[in-house]
Design a protein around this motif. Structure first.
Motif, short mmCIF file in Angstrom:
data_model
loop_
_atom_site.label_atom_id
_atom_site.label_comp_id
_atom_site.label_asym_id
_atom_site.label_seq_id
_atom_site.Cartn_x
_atom_site.Cartn_y
_atom_site.Cartn_z
N PRO A 87 -79.89 19.15 43.87
CA PRO A 87 -79.40 20.09 44.95
C PRO A 87 -80.32 20.77 45.64
CG PRO A 87 -78.21 20.32 42.71
CD PRO A 87 -79.46 19.35 42.55
N ALA A 88 -80.27 21.04 46.70
CA ALA A 88 -81.36 22.21 47.31
C ALA A 88 -81.86 23.23 46.54
CB ALA A 88 -81.05 22.39 48.66
N PRO A 89 -82.86 23.79 46.64
CA PRO A 89 -83.24 24.89 45.88
C PRO A 89 -82.29 26.13 46.31
CG PRO A 89 -85.13 24.25 47.20
CD PRO A 89 -84.08 23.06 47.20
N PRO A 95 -91.96 27.91 45.57
CA PRO A 95 -92.31 26.47 45.07
C PRO A 95 -93.21 26.83 44.19
CG PRO A 95 -92.68 26.97 47.44
CD PRO A 95 -92.30 28.24 47.04
N ALA A 96 -93.19 25.80 43.25
CA ALA A 96 -94.23 25.77 41.89
C ALA A 96 -95.69 25.87 42.39
CB ALA A 96 -93.88 24.60 41.25
N ALA A 97 -96.67 26.26 41.74
CA ALA A 97 -98.01 26.22 42.11
C ALA A 97 -98.45 24.78 42.07
CB ALA A 97 -98.94 26.96 41.25
N PRO A 98 -99.39 24.38 43.05
CA PRO A 98 -99.78 23.08 43.07
C PRO A 98 -100.34 22.48 41.96
CG PRO A 98 -100.92 24.26 44.69
CD PRO A 98 -99.85 25.26 44.07
N THR A 99 -100.34 21.31 41.66
CA THR A 99 -101.31 20.63 40.55
C THR A 99 -101.97 19.45 40.77
OG1 THR A 99 -99.44 19.41 39.81
CG2 THR A 99 -99.41 21.57 38.73
N GLY A 100 -102.82 19.24 40.33
CA GLY A 100 -103.82 18.03 40.58
C GLY A 100 -105.16 18.24 40.80
#
Length: 133
Positions: A87-89, A95-100
Motif C-alpha cells: 500500500p502507499a505510505p 522516507p527512511a534514511a538512505p543506506t549504502g
C-alpha cells in the motif's frame, strides 16, 4: 477464453478516465502496450491504484517492462506485479534514511569558497602556535 472471444462479445472496456494517468505515465516512459482489458480487470486496476497509488503502479510497470526478456505487448502483464505492491505510505510518512555507499557523506556547498590543503594546514598551524603563546 481468448482475447478475441472477449472482444467479439463486447467485454473489453475502454480505458477508464481514472486510469488515464497510469496509462499516460507508462506510455510517456516509452512502454507501449495494448490496453484492451476487460471491465473486471479495470476494476482490479482501479482498486490497486487506490491502494498503492497511480505513480507506484506506473513505476512498477515501467520497471517490469524493462526487465521482461521478450518484451511486453499487453497491459495484462502488469497485473501480477501490481498486486504484489505494498500500500502507499500514509500521508506525512518520512522516507527512511538512505543506506549504502556514500549515504553518510554530507555534500559540500559548491558555492562556498574552499581553501586548498596547504592553506588549511597553515591555518591549523597558526591556531596551534597562537594557543601555545
Amino acid at each position: 477464453m481468448s482475447e478475441g472471444g472477449e472482444r467479439a462479445r463486447g467485454n473489453v472496456a475502454v480505458i477508464p478516465e481514472g486510469a488515464r494517468p497510469i496509462v499516460d505515465q507508462i506510455t510517456a516512459a516509452g512502454v507501449v502496450v495494448a490496453w484492451t482489458l476487460t471491465t473486471a480487470e479495470w476494476f482490479i486496476v482501479d482498486a490497486l491504484a487506490k491502494r498503492s497509488g497511480p505513480d507506484m503502479l506506473a513505476a512498477a510497470a515501467v520497471q517490469a517492462a524493462r526487465r521482461a526478456r521478450n518484451g511486453v505487448s499487453h497491459a495484462r502483464y502488469f497485473l501480477r506485479t501490481w498486486q504484489a505492491l505494498p500500500p502507499a505510505p500514509a500521508e506525512g510518512t518520512v522516507p527512511a534514511a538512505p543506506t549504502g555507499p556514500g549515504a553518510d557523506v554530507i555534500p559540500l556547498d559548491p558555492t562556498a569558497p574552499r581553501k586548498g590543503r596547504a592553506a588549511q594546514a597553515a591555518d591549523w598551524y597558526a591556531e596551534i602556535i597562537a594557543k601555545e603563546q
